[in-house]
Design an enzyme around this catalytic site. Sequence first.
Site, PDB file in Angstrom:
ATOM      1  N   ASP A 199       0.864  -1.195   0.000  1.00 60.16           N
ATOM      2  CA  ASP A 199       0.000   0.000   0.000  1.00 60.16           C
ATOM      3  C   ASP A 199       0.891   1.233   0.000  1.00 60.16           C
ATOM      4  OD1 ASP A 199      -2.159   1.964   0.801  1.00 60.16           O
ATOM      5  OD2 ASP A 199      -3.302   0.129   1.116  1.00 60.16           O
ATOM      6  N   VAL A 230       1.009   1.572  -6.815  1.00 62.81           N
ATOM      7  CA  VAL A 230       0.719   0.675  -7.943  1.00 62.81           C
ATOM      8  C   VAL A 230       0.902   1.343  -9.311  1.00 62.81           C
ATOM      9  CG1 VAL A 230      -0.817  -0.887  -6.676  1.00 62.81           C
ATOM     10  CG2 VAL A 230      -1.779   1.137  -7.823  1.00 62.81           C
ATOM     11  N   TYR A 271     -14.033   6.812 -13.043  1.00 60.30           N
ATOM     12  CA  TYR A 271     -13.960   5.576 -12.260  1.00 60.30           C
ATOM     13  C   TYR A 271     -14.566   4.410 -13.050  1.00 60.30           C
ATOM     14  CZ  TYR A 271     -14.709   2.384  -8.299  1.00 60.30           C
ATOM     15  OH  TYR A 271     -14.711   1.290  -7.461  1.00 60.30           O
TER      16      TYR A 271
HETATM   17  P1  NAP Z   1     -10.200   2.048   0.536  1.00 70.94           P
HETATM   18  O1  NAP Z   1     -10.781   1.681   1.857  1.00 70.94           O
HETATM   19  O2  NAP Z   1     -10.060   3.480   0.169  1.00 70.94           O
HETATM   20  O3  NAP Z   1      -8.785   1.309   0.397  1.00 70.94           O
HETATM   21  C1  NAP Z   1      -7.975   1.482  -0.735  1.00 70.94           C
HETATM   22  C2  NAP Z   1      -6.515   1.392  -0.314  1.00 70.94           C
HETATM   23  O4  NAP Z   1      -5.718   1.573  -1.505  1.00 70.94           O
HETATM   24  C3  NAP Z   1      -6.109   2.511   0.668  1.00 70.94           C
HETATM   25  O5  NAP Z   1      -5.259   2.011   1.670  1.00 70.94           O
HETATM   26  C4  NAP Z   1      -5.385   3.483  -0.247  1.00 70.94           C
HETATM   27  O6  NAP Z   1      -4.454   4.277   0.437  1.00 70.94           O
HETATM   28  C5  NAP Z   1      -4.706   2.524  -1.188  1.00 70.94           C
HETATM   29  N1  NAP Z   1      -4.184   3.196  -2.372  1.00 70.94           N
HETATM   30  C6  NAP Z   1      -4.624   4.338  -2.989  1.00 70.94           C
HETATM   31  N2  NAP Z   1      -3.825   4.662  -4.015  1.00 70.94           N
HETATM   32  C7  NAP Z   1      -2.852   3.711  -4.052  1.00 70.94           C
HETATM   33  C8  NAP Z   1      -1.710   3.521  -4.874  1.00 70.94           C
HETATM   34  N3  NAP Z   1      -1.391   4.375  -5.865  1.00 70.94           N
HETATM   35  N4  NAP Z   1      -0.920   2.443  -4.656  1.00 70.94           N
HETATM   36  C9  NAP Z   1      -1.211   1.572  -3.652  1.00 70.94           C
HETATM   37  N5  NAP Z   1      -2.257   1.716  -2.822  1.00 70.94           N
HETATM   38  C10 NAP Z   1      -3.070   2.787  -3.020  1.00 70.94           C
HETATM   39  O7  NAP Z   1     -11.059   1.396  -0.651  1.00 70.94           O
HETATM   40  P2  NAP Z   1     -11.940   0.043  -0.713  1.00 70.94           P
HETATM   41  O8  NAP Z   1     -13.367   0.432  -0.646  1.00 70.94           O
HETATM   42  O9  NAP Z   1     -11.405  -0.982   0.221  1.00 70.94           O
HETATM   43  O10 NAP Z   1     -11.653  -0.366  -2.234  1.00 70.94           O
HETATM   44  C11 NAP Z   1     -10.762  -1.413  -2.602  1.00 70.94           C
HETATM   45  C12 NAP Z   1     -11.002  -1.730  -4.078  1.00 70.94           C
HETATM   46  O11 NAP Z   1     -12.356  -2.146  -4.245  1.00 70.94           O
HETATM   47  C13 NAP Z   1     -10.794  -0.536  -5.019  1.00 70.94           C
HETATM   48  O12 NAP Z   1     -10.204  -0.972  -6.219  1.00 70.94           O
HETATM   49  C14 NAP Z   1     -12.209  -0.068  -5.272  1.00 70.94           C
HETATM   50  O13 NAP Z   1     -12.343   0.634  -6.491  1.00 70.94           O
HETATM   51  C15 NAP Z   1     -12.957  -1.393  -5.284  1.00 70.94           C
HETATM   52  N6  NAP Z   1     -14.391  -1.259  -5.033  1.00 70.94           N
HETATM   53  C16 NAP Z   1     -14.842  -0.766  -3.866  1.00 70.94           C
HETATM   54  C17 NAP Z   1     -16.224  -0.661  -3.661  1.00 70.94           C
HETATM   55  C18 NAP Z   1     -16.811  -0.128  -2.378  1.00 70.94           C
HETATM   56  O14 NAP Z   1     -18.042   0.058  -2.326  1.00 70.94           O
HETATM   57  N7  NAP Z   1     -16.014   0.115  -1.338  1.00 70.94           N
HETATM   58  C19 NAP Z   1     -17.112  -1.056  -4.662  1.00 70.94           C
HETATM   59  C20 NAP Z   1     -16.601  -1.551  -5.849  1.00 70.94           C
HETATM   60  C21 NAP Z   1     -15.231  -1.662  -6.027  1.00 70.94           C
HETATM   61  P3  NAP Z   1      -4.924   5.770   0.906  1.00 70.94           P
HETATM   62  O15 NAP Z   1      -6.025   5.553   1.902  1.00 70.94           O
HETATM   63  O16 NAP Z   1      -3.683   6.375   1.498  1.00 70.94           O
HETATM   64  O17 NAP Z   1      -5.405   6.462  -0.333  1.00 70.94           O
END
Ligand code: NAP
Length: 245
Positions: free
Chosen positions: A37, A61, A151
Amino acid sequence: MENLDGKSALVTGAASGIGAAIARRLAAAGARVTMADIADQTGRELAAELGAQARYQHLDVGSEEDWAQCVADTCAAQNGLDILVNNAGIALLADIFSTSLSDWENIMRVNATGCFLGCRFGLEAMREQGGAIVNISSIAAMAGLAPYPAYSASKGAVRSLTKSIAAACRDGGIPVRCNSVHPGAIDTPMTRGIRIEGGDDIENAIVAGMGKPEDVAAMVAFLVSEDARFINGAEMLVDGTLCMG
Ligand code: NAP
């Protein structure tokens, strides 16, 4: 629970939400897990909680150099790589008129390019011994959510890239499976941030009931297990019917 004893896994975006749940689940199933991360402090703390089975590594990433280092270090520390979960992602609630070019490029860099680089470096490490890649897309790749044009496009790229890699592995006799997972609304820091902005679709989803990070983690654990050996190039919805409208 799947048996992933002795498997070596790498999970991106593992310091928060869905990624953290995936890392926990894979470790509970017996895998050694590198949690990668950009949120270094939280990531280190979570990896420490998981004990000897987990390690943390900084990985942006979107950076080719970071990927080269992270995959090399993971292989050295965990004796190769069997499982890669490209989960890191960012969201932006901004309609097409208010999405700037730099907004678009930033979303594409993390969500699409990040997944592409992960697949390329991961495949390179897995192509001889075999393995499984899971790319976290979204229902946005199917539904094209109006308030999230950048997105939605980035997650569409993840969906298509996944199928292309699965086909290339099949055609090239590479023993790697590649599948995408498409969560609906999941309760994580990402969606909590969006809720504050007041996105209507997310609010509707909340009324309908959000999923938990563990719901997505369970699907990922299945897909990387031997039980899913005949599943390749598939797109798995984990959305509680949200995609059905
Ligand atoms: P989250 O809680 O915001 O976690 C995402 C993590 O990725 C955070 O620790 C973030 O760090 C990190 N990150 C951001 N930019 C990065 C980079 N350049 N390199 C490495 N790590 C990075 O999000 P989540 O809801 O768990 O989402 C995880 C995945 O599921 C994502 O791909 C998202 O699009 C997908 N998704 C989520 C949902 C939903 O409803 N939550 C629905 C559909 C798909 P920071 O916090 O420091 O930015």
